[in-house]
Design a protein around this motif. Sequence first.
Motif, PDB file in Angstrom:
ATOM      1  N   LEU A 264      45.380  39.266  47.124  1.00  0.00           N
ATOM      2  CA  LEU A 264      44.181  40.074  47.342  1.00  0.00           C
ATOM      3  C   LEU A 264      44.533  41.420  47.969  1.00  0.00           C
ATOM      4  O   LEU A 264      43.970  42.461  47.591  1.00  0.00           O
ATOM      5  CB  LEU A 264      43.199  39.313  48.235  1.00  0.00           C
ATOM      6  N   ALA A 265      45.482  41.409  48.916  1.00  0.00           N
ATOM      7  CA  ALA A 265      45.883  42.658  49.567  1.00  0.00           C
ATOM      8  C   ALA A 265      46.598  43.586  48.580  1.00  0.00           C
ATOM      9  O   ALA A 265      46.418  44.814  48.615  1.00  0.00           O
ATOM     10  CB  ALA A 265      46.789  42.352  50.756  1.00  0.00           C
ATOM     11  N   TYR A 266      47.390  43.001  47.690  1.00  0.00           N
ATOM     12  CA  TYR A 266      48.136  43.806  46.724  1.00  0.00           C
ATOM     13  C   TYR A 266      47.193  44.572  45.808  1.00  0.00           C
ATOM     14  O   TYR A 266      47.333  45.781  45.621  1.00  0.00           O
ATOM     15  CB  TYR A 266      49.055  42.900  45.909  1.00  0.00           C
ATOM     16  N   TYR A 267      46.237  43.869  45.235  1.00  0.00           N
ATOM     17  CA  TYR A 267      45.351  44.527  44.268  1.00  0.00           C
ATOM     18  C   TYR A 267      44.263  45.366  44.921  1.00  0.00           C
ATOM     19  O   TYR A 267      43.560  46.122  44.239  1.00  0.00           O
ATOM     20  CB  TYR A 267      44.742  43.487  43.325  1.00  0.00           C
TER      21      TYR A 267
ATOM     22  N   VAL B  22      48.283  41.293  28.944  1.00  0.00           N
ATOM     23  CA  VAL B  22      47.770  40.186  29.760  1.00  0.00           C
ATOM     24  C   VAL B  22      48.251  40.308  31.206  1.00  0.00           C
ATOM     25  O   VAL B  22      47.485  40.119  32.151  1.00  0.00           O
ATOM     26  CB  VAL B  22      48.209  38.834  29.156  1.00  0.00           C
ATOM     27  N   SER B  23      49.524  40.653  31.391  1.00  0.00           N
ATOM     28  CA  SER B  23      50.089  40.740  32.735  1.00  0.00           C
ATOM     29  C   SER B  23      49.450  41.861  33.557  1.00  0.00           C
ATOM     30  O   SER B  23      49.334  41.744  34.781  1.00  0.00           O
ATOM     31  CB  SER B  23      51.602  40.964  32.658  1.00  0.00           C
ATOM     32  N   ARG B  24      49.051  42.940  32.907  1.00  0.00           N
ATOM     33  CA  ARG B  24      48.478  44.085  33.633  1.00  0.00           C
ATOM     34  C   ARG B  24      46.954  44.082  33.637  1.00  0.00           C
ATOM     35  O   ARG B  24      46.334  44.979  34.183  1.00  0.00           O
ATOM     36  CB  ARG B  24      48.976  45.401  33.018  1.00  0.00           C
ATOM     37  N   ALA B  25      46.350  43.065  33.035  1.00  0.00           N
ATOM     38  CA  ALA B  25      44.883  43.022  32.960  1.00  0.00           C
ATOM     39  C   ALA B  25      44.252  42.949  34.345  1.00  0.00           C
ATOM     40  O   ALA B  25      43.198  43.558  34.592  1.00  0.00           O
ATOM     41  CB  ALA B  25      44.439  41.831  32.119  1.00  0.00           C
TER      42      ALA B  25
ATOM     43  N   TYR C  72      44.234  46.425  35.919  1.00  0.00           N
ATOM     44  CA  TYR C  72      43.274  47.302  35.240  1.00  0.00           C
ATOM     45  C   TYR C  72      41.841  46.951  35.621  1.00  0.00           C
ATOM     46  O   TYR C  72      41.028  47.831  35.921  1.00  0.00           O
ATOM     47  CB  TYR C  72      43.458  47.196  33.728  1.00  0.00           C
ATOM     48  N   THR C  73      41.530  45.659  35.626  1.00  0.00           N
ATOM     49  CA  THR C  73      40.164  45.237  35.967  1.00  0.00           C
ATOM     50  C   THR C  73      39.842  45.526  37.417  1.00  0.00           C
ATOM     51  O   THR C  73      38.685  45.823  37.762  1.00  0.00           O
ATOM     52  CB  THR C  73      39.994  43.732  35.683  1.00  0.00           C
ATOM     53  N   ALA C  74      40.861  45.458  38.275  1.00  0.00           N
ATOM     54  CA  ALA C  74      40.647  45.721  39.705  1.00  0.00           C
ATOM     55  C   ALA C  74      40.287  47.174  39.990  1.00  0.00           C
ATOM     56  O   ALA C  74      39.859  47.502  41.104  1.00  0.00           O
ATOM     57  CB  ALA C  74      41.895  45.325  40.491  1.00  0.00           C
TER      58      ALA C  74
ATOM     59  N   THR D 248      42.871  33.296  39.154  1.00  0.00           N
ATOM     60  CA  THR D 248      42.740  34.021  37.888  1.00  0.00           C
ATOM     61  C   THR D 248      43.966  34.896  37.660  1.00  0.00           C
ATOM     62  O   THR D 248      44.512  34.960  36.563  1.00  0.00           O
ATOM     63  CB  THR D 248      41.475  34.895  37.892  1.00  0.00           C
ATOM     64  N   ARG D 249      44.399  35.557  38.725  1.00  0.00           N
ATOM     65  CA  ARG D 249      45.599  36.379  38.625  1.00  0.00           C
ATOM     66  C   ARG D 249      46.809  35.527  38.270  1.00  0.00           C
ATOM     67  O   ARG D 249      47.631  35.911  37.434  1.00  0.00           O
ATOM     68  CB  ARG D 249      45.818  37.106  39.938  1.00  0.00           C
TER      69      ARG D 249
END
Length: 213
Positions: free
Chosen positions: A39-42, A107-110, A113-115, A126-127
Amino acid sequence: MTRISWERFAALAGVAFVILYVAAFGLGIEVGDSDRKILAYYANSGHRTKEIVAFFLIAGAALALLVFATALRSLIAKAEQETAMLAAIAWTGGIASAVLVLAGDAVSRATAYTALDDKFRLDPNTRRLFEDTGFLLFASAALAAILLVVAVSLAALRYGILPRWLGWSGLPAAALLTLGIVFVGFLVLALWVLAVSSALALRRPPVMAARTA
């Protein structure tokens, strides 16, 4: 294109694949395992930007691999002439590998991008699901590349489009691609592409002319 220009084209595309792939890997993206770290990363805009940059680098590498495989297909087809079986196998493996890389990249970067959307609320599980799915797609890309490596190696041994040592070394390299599940496969693929690109770039025109004659 002439044979020489196809060789240079394949060499440039192969080097571009390796450079872009290494550049993406060199970004050092490490998210972390715990829910708190994820959570902190994104939540960090700099981390999200880094992942978007990685997306474009890997996408560029996949497109370069597509060009590399297509150029090799043309070289092998010229040597095979009528059958062109190895050319078709090499092209199929290259296309499949490039497509799987593109899919795994997306898929890996989705998550990153969504964040970017403030309305998005990230669930760490989900991540994890997206990351593991993307990883398996990358591993599948390494497996698909076995067709490319084996076909090019056999063409080198049978038609001399590449040095024979590269043809023989390509066979164990293809076997090592099965280790894509632990990232060893993609390292082997990058080294093989770089070796093939170097051999094509350094091949001298007189040798090619003599072989054609």
